[in-house]
Design a protein around this motif. Structure first.
Motif, PDB file in Angstrom:
ATOM      1  N   GLY A 130       0.844  -1.189   0.000  1.00  0.00           N
ATOM      2  CA  GLY A 130       0.000   0.000   0.000  1.00  0.00           C
ATOM      3  C   GLY A 130       0.875   1.234   0.000  1.00  0.00           C
ATOM      4  N   ARG A 236      -9.673 -10.376  -2.698  1.00  0.00           N
ATOM      5  CA  ARG A 236      -8.741  -9.263  -2.893  1.00  0.00           C
ATOM      6  C   ARG A 236      -7.338  -9.765  -3.206  1.00  0.00           C
ATOM      7  NH1 ARG A 236      -7.640  -6.696   1.279  1.00  0.00           N
ATOM      8  NH2 ARG A 236      -8.913  -7.667   2.883  1.00  0.00           N
ATOM      9  N   GLU A 240      -5.446  -8.728  -6.620  1.00  0.00           N
ATOM     10  CA  GLU A 240      -4.203  -7.966  -6.511  1.00  0.00           C
ATOM     11  C   GLU A 240      -3.028  -8.755  -7.066  1.00  0.00           C
ATOM     12  OE1 GLU A 240      -4.096  -7.042  -2.388  1.00  0.00           O
ATOM     13  OE2 GLU A 240      -5.559  -5.403  -2.539  1.00  0.00           O
ATOM     14  N   GLN A 244      -4.826  -6.295 -10.351  1.00  0.00           N
ATOM     15  CA  GLN A 244      -6.053  -5.517 -10.238  1.00  0.00           C
ATOM     16  C   GLN A 244      -6.150  -4.898  -8.841  1.00  0.00           C
ATOM     17  OE1 GLN A 244      -8.455  -5.020 -12.773  1.00  0.00           O
ATOM     18  NE2 GLN A 244      -6.798  -5.904 -13.967  1.00  0.00           N
ATOM     19  N   ARG A 245      -6.473  -3.613  -8.809  1.00  0.00           N
ATOM     20  CA  ARG A 245      -6.618  -2.916  -7.528  1.00  0.00           C
ATOM     21  C   ARG A 245      -7.988  -3.201  -6.930  1.00  0.00           C
ATOM     22  NH1 ARG A 245      -8.261   2.385  -6.118  1.00  0.00           N
ATOM     23  NH2 ARG A 245      -8.672   2.798  -8.333  1.00  0.00           N
ATOM     24  N   SER A 246      -7.990  -3.584  -5.665  1.00  0.00           N
ATOM     25  CA  SER A 246      -9.256  -3.817  -4.984  1.00  0.00           C
ATOM     26  C   SER A 246      -9.915  -2.476  -4.692  1.00  0.00           C
ATOM     27  CB  SER A 246      -9.016  -4.586  -3.682  1.00  0.00           C
ATOM     28  OG  SER A 246     -10.220  -4.740  -2.969  1.00  0.00           O
ATOM     29  N   ILE A 247     -11.219  -2.357  -5.027  1.00  0.00           N
ATOM     30  CA  ILE A 247     -11.925  -1.074  -4.887  1.00  0.00           C
ATOM     31  C   ILE A 247     -13.032  -1.202  -3.837  1.00  0.00           C
ATOM     32  CG2 ILE A 247     -13.318   0.656  -6.078  1.00  0.00           C
ATOM     33  CD1 ILE A 247     -11.789  -0.079  -8.640  1.00  0.00           C
ATOM     34  N   ASP A 252     -15.264  -5.422  -7.036  1.00  0.00           N
ATOM     35  CA  ASP A 252     -14.368  -6.580  -7.046  1.00  0.00           C
ATOM     36  C   ASP A 252     -15.089  -7.846  -7.503  1.00  0.00           C
ATOM     37  OD1 ASP A 252     -12.480  -4.854  -6.155  1.00  0.00           O
ATOM     38  OD2 ASP A 252     -12.214  -5.759  -4.176  1.00  0.00           O
TER      39      ASP A 252
END
Length: 794
Positions: A130, A236, A240, A244-247, A252
């Motif tokens: 992060g 997630r 990830e 792919q970014r978890s939203i 997701d």
């Protein structure tokens, strides 16, 4: 397309390793571009507990920690500057030798302000988990101390990056790849779990399709009372892992189903919709703000999803920013639609917009999977977010059609080159989802997800790739008796001779694009052929000349300090009538470097270009002794006036053009200084005559040759080459060669004229020349020169 090993195990039952998966994928035609195990990034990092935290004796903002690494050894001393470091904190410790993922720094034992530090307590950003960097990671108090951090994070799941060919739309999801692997013998394909969800009542938002060509089918249902929090850890982690970014949970879930089953979907916040939602054609000039924050202007050739207030979604490519789901979302509408692949591709190209959804829709998703996809997406939402679903509304009809292919199992050997038992072929086809009805011939039913299957040859490909291309026996081609005939064509032999000659002369071969930009083609009259769908605007026009590529290469070399540039390329020019094989040669910079002997550096000039052109034409077998030097074909646009010319066999047969390029052209390509170039038109070089009887052995003349010098006064406009060629032909029996050895203009020579001195070589045959014979030959030389306006000097 990226998948993880554990994700694959959701669909594939069996005992296999990542190496087994990679080997099988490559064997059956899915090229693996790379494998990365996230756990390798965390090697040397482990869960650790801070026992004590004391102020550093030499620094106000640092603390000296004693840390239990969980290995049974004594506590380690760690110097730490994080404000949240304290006794009792459980975090992540990097031991000496570990490499910090964020910056590549290798940890080692080092003294910090006089206190030895045996590692580092890590932050979220340092481990690339992060962006937070205010303090070190705080794990739950019950986190097992001493556990490798990769195991604690469940990060030991290799990620496999696979290149999916455009025809395999069914493999744009993990399940499609699992089906292929199962057919190849790597495990067993698990049944797909499709929940049965009836729902209560009609959807709160009506849906429809008013564009049956672009959107033949539009399914949907509403769910009320959802809670859009964070997605589960397992979901997630998988998203990830593949980049792919978890939203949020709803976003997701939609992404997860797309990568899991190759089925894109979209989820709308009903509170942001006005009236019914429908698929329709866009209106010219309509705009939409997509999820990427950019505004797009639409045309009536595009399909959109809109409500009464306006457009919310560029159909099949990207959702709109205004109707997306957020933390406050409680009521949603699920969209599961089938979009025409051609429409999606054209819309994406026109807008310059790419997305994961577009890459699947433009290849073609399974038109028979709408109901199951709706149920699966709904099931995930209910399990994770809760809520009450409505019944499913089905607008339009998906283009599901039964397709069968007549197939003879013997084609596997005649077309594929390998004999495969019929029973094995049937087993492979059924494992891939095909239905097989045996007969003469077989009737092979194509599954709805295989849009690429068109005929018996496609069935052969499926059977042979799963059976194994490596099992095809190596069978030599039949060979005729006797000495093999040459395989190279005359054109290939000519190209080979020219390439060797240019390289031997000190030129470096360049290989440039066959496509150039419109700007690069413009000085050459533009291109006759342009691509409607180029991969780049800089590669749009099929080149009308090889010079743009060489000039661009010369500019790159000059920008990197090259002082002498000698390049050549053999390729094709694409003109309106046909493509023409051509050799282009370019010289820029210094021909000769400065030295104590010669002084300043010498640049290339037009005569260097002429010499190179003649040398290459001679290597190609052209009759260089009969070539005429005439004006350049495109003088003023490409070539420098007065410093360029062509070499011809007669007025129309242009074999080459050479000289200095026009300064305007060189500035157009940002090339400094004078630039010389040659273009040899290989298809204009006369073909070699078919060989006849062997020539007699060479016998040198018995008598010595005789040389005579002639000096002529000629008009200064007369080309010396024309005079030499005319003199050489004055008496073909006696004159074997002629060459210019002097040119003079100035004092003693009338204005408008020039003195040209030519050496003529005469070869007697049976007896020496008499004075009378020499005078007769000289008279013929003078008479021939007179036809060109040249007179013998007194």
């Amino acid at each position: 397309m990226k998948i993880t090993l554990d994700w694959l195990r959701d669909h594939l039952d069996g005992t296999f390793t990542v190496d087994d998966v990679v080997a099988t994928l490559n064997r059956i035609g899915h090229e693996v571009e790379g494998v990365e195990n996230p756990a390798e990034r965390f090697a040397g990092f482990r869960v650790a507990k801070v026992l004590t935290a004391e102020k550093h004796p030499q620094a106000d903002k640092l603390q000296v920690l004693t840390v239990d690494a969980g290995d049974g050894g004594p506590p380690l001393t760690i110097v730490c500057g994080a404000p949240n470091a304290r006794a009792g904190l459980v975090g992540v410790l990097g031991l000496p030798g570990a490499v910090v993922p964020a910056n590549g720094m290798a940890l080692k034992v080092a003294a910090v302000r006089g206190v030895e530090s045996n590692g580092m307590m890590c932050s979220v950003r340092e481990l690339e988990l992060g962006d937070e960097h205010d303090g070190i990671i705080e794990l739950p108090a019950d986190a097992p101390v001493g556990t490798p951090f990769a195991d604690y994070q469940q990060a030991n799941d290799p990620v496999i990056d696979i290149s999916i060919t455009p025809n395999r739309q069914d493999c744009m999801g993990v399940r499609g790849l699992a089906r292929d692997l199962a057919a190849a013998g790597l495990g067993t394909l698990k049944p797909l779990d499709v929940p049965v969800i009836e729902g209560a009542g009609a959807p709160a938002t009506e849906i429809a399709t008013h564009d049956p060509e672009g959107c033949p089918a539009f399914y949907g249902r509403t769910i009320s009372g959802v809670t859009n929090g964070a997605a589960p850890d397992w979901m997630r982690r998988r998203l990830e892992a593949i980049g792919q970014r978890s939203i949020s949970a709803l976003v997701d879930i939609s992404n997860y189903v797309m990568f899991d089953l190759g089925r894109p979907s979209h989820i709308y916040d009903r509170a942001k919709l006005t009236g019914a939602l429908a698929a329709r054609r866009a209106k010219d000039g309509e705009t939409v703000t997509a999820l990427n924050g950019k505004d797009y202007v639409l045309s009536d050739r595009m399909t959109v999803i809109a409500d009464d207030a306006g457009v919310h979604d560029i159909a099949g490519i990207m959702g709109g920013e205004h109707s997306g789901c957020g933390e406050a979302t409680t009521d949603i509408l699920i969209e599961i639609a089938y979009f025409a692949p051609e429409r999606i591709a054209l819309t994406g190209q026109a807008l310059g917009l790419t997305s994961d959804a577009r890459s699947r829709f433009e290849r073609g998703v399974d038109p028979a999977f709408l109901d199951d996809a709706t149920a699966i997406v709904t099931g995930h939402i209910l399990a994770i977010c809760g809520g009450t679903p409505s019944a499913v509304t089905r607008a339009g009809t998906p283009p599901v059609e039964a397709r069968t292919i007549a197939y003879d199992p013997a084609l596997a050997e005649t077309l594929g080159g390998i004999a495969i038992p019929a029973a094995r072929q049937r087993e492979i086809l059924e494992a891939l989802g095909f239905g097989v009805t045996e007969g003469a011939p077989w009737q092979v039913a194509v599954p709805s997800w295989r849009r690429d299957m068109d005929g018996a040859a496609d069935v052969v490909e499926e059977v042979t790739r799963i059976h194994g291309f490596d099992a095809i026996p190596s069978t030599p081609l039949p060979r005729a008796d006797g000495v093999a005939r040459p395989t190279a064509t005359p054109g290939q032999l000519l190209e080979r001779r020219l390439r060797r000659a240019a390289a031997a002369a000190g030129y470096h071969e360049a290989v440039t694009w066959s496509f150039v930009s419109e700007r690069e083609a413009a000085p050459f009259g533009g291109g006759a052929w342009s691509l409607a769908n180029p991969i780049s605007e800089d590669l749009k026009v099929m080149r009308p000349s090889l010079l743009p590529g060489l000039l661009s290469a010369a500019a790159r070399n000059q920008n990197r300090g090259a002082e002498s540039i000698r390049l050549f390329e053999i390729g094709r020019r694409y003109l309106a009538d046909a493509e023409h094989p051509t050799l282009a040669l370019l010289m820029a910079g210094d021909k000769r470097a400065r030295s104590w002997q010669a002084g300043k550096a010498a640049p290339f000039d037009a005569f260097d270009a002429k010499a190179a052109a003649l040398a290459l034409l001679d290597a190609a077998g052209a009759p260089t002794d009969r070539l005429q030097v005439m004006e350049a074909v495109s003088e003023g646009a490409i070539w420098h006036p007065g410093q360029s010319a062509t070499l011809r066999l007669g007025p129309k047969a242009v074999l080459a053009e050479f000289g200095a390029l026009h300064p305007v052209l060189t500035r157009h390509f940002d090339v400094d200084g004078p630039v010389m170039a040659v273009q040899i038109f290989m298809d204009a070089i006369p073909a070699k005559r078919a060989s006849g009887p062997a020539r007699p052995a060479y016998a040198p003349p018995a008598l010595q040759s005789v040389r005579r010098d002639f000096a002529f006064l000629a008009p200064e406009t007369l080309a010396a080459a024309d005079l030499v060629r005319t003199i050489r032909g004055a008496d073909k029996a006696a004159i074997v060669d002629a060459r210019l050895f002097d040119r003079f203009a100035g004092q003693g020579v009338p204005e408008g004229q020039v003195s040209l001195a030519v050496e003529v070589e005469l070869q007697p045959q049976d007896k020496s020349f008499t004075d009378a014979e020499l005078k007769a030959i000289a008279d013929k030389v003078v008479a021939a020169a007179a036809k060109l306006g040249a007179t013998l000097r007194g």
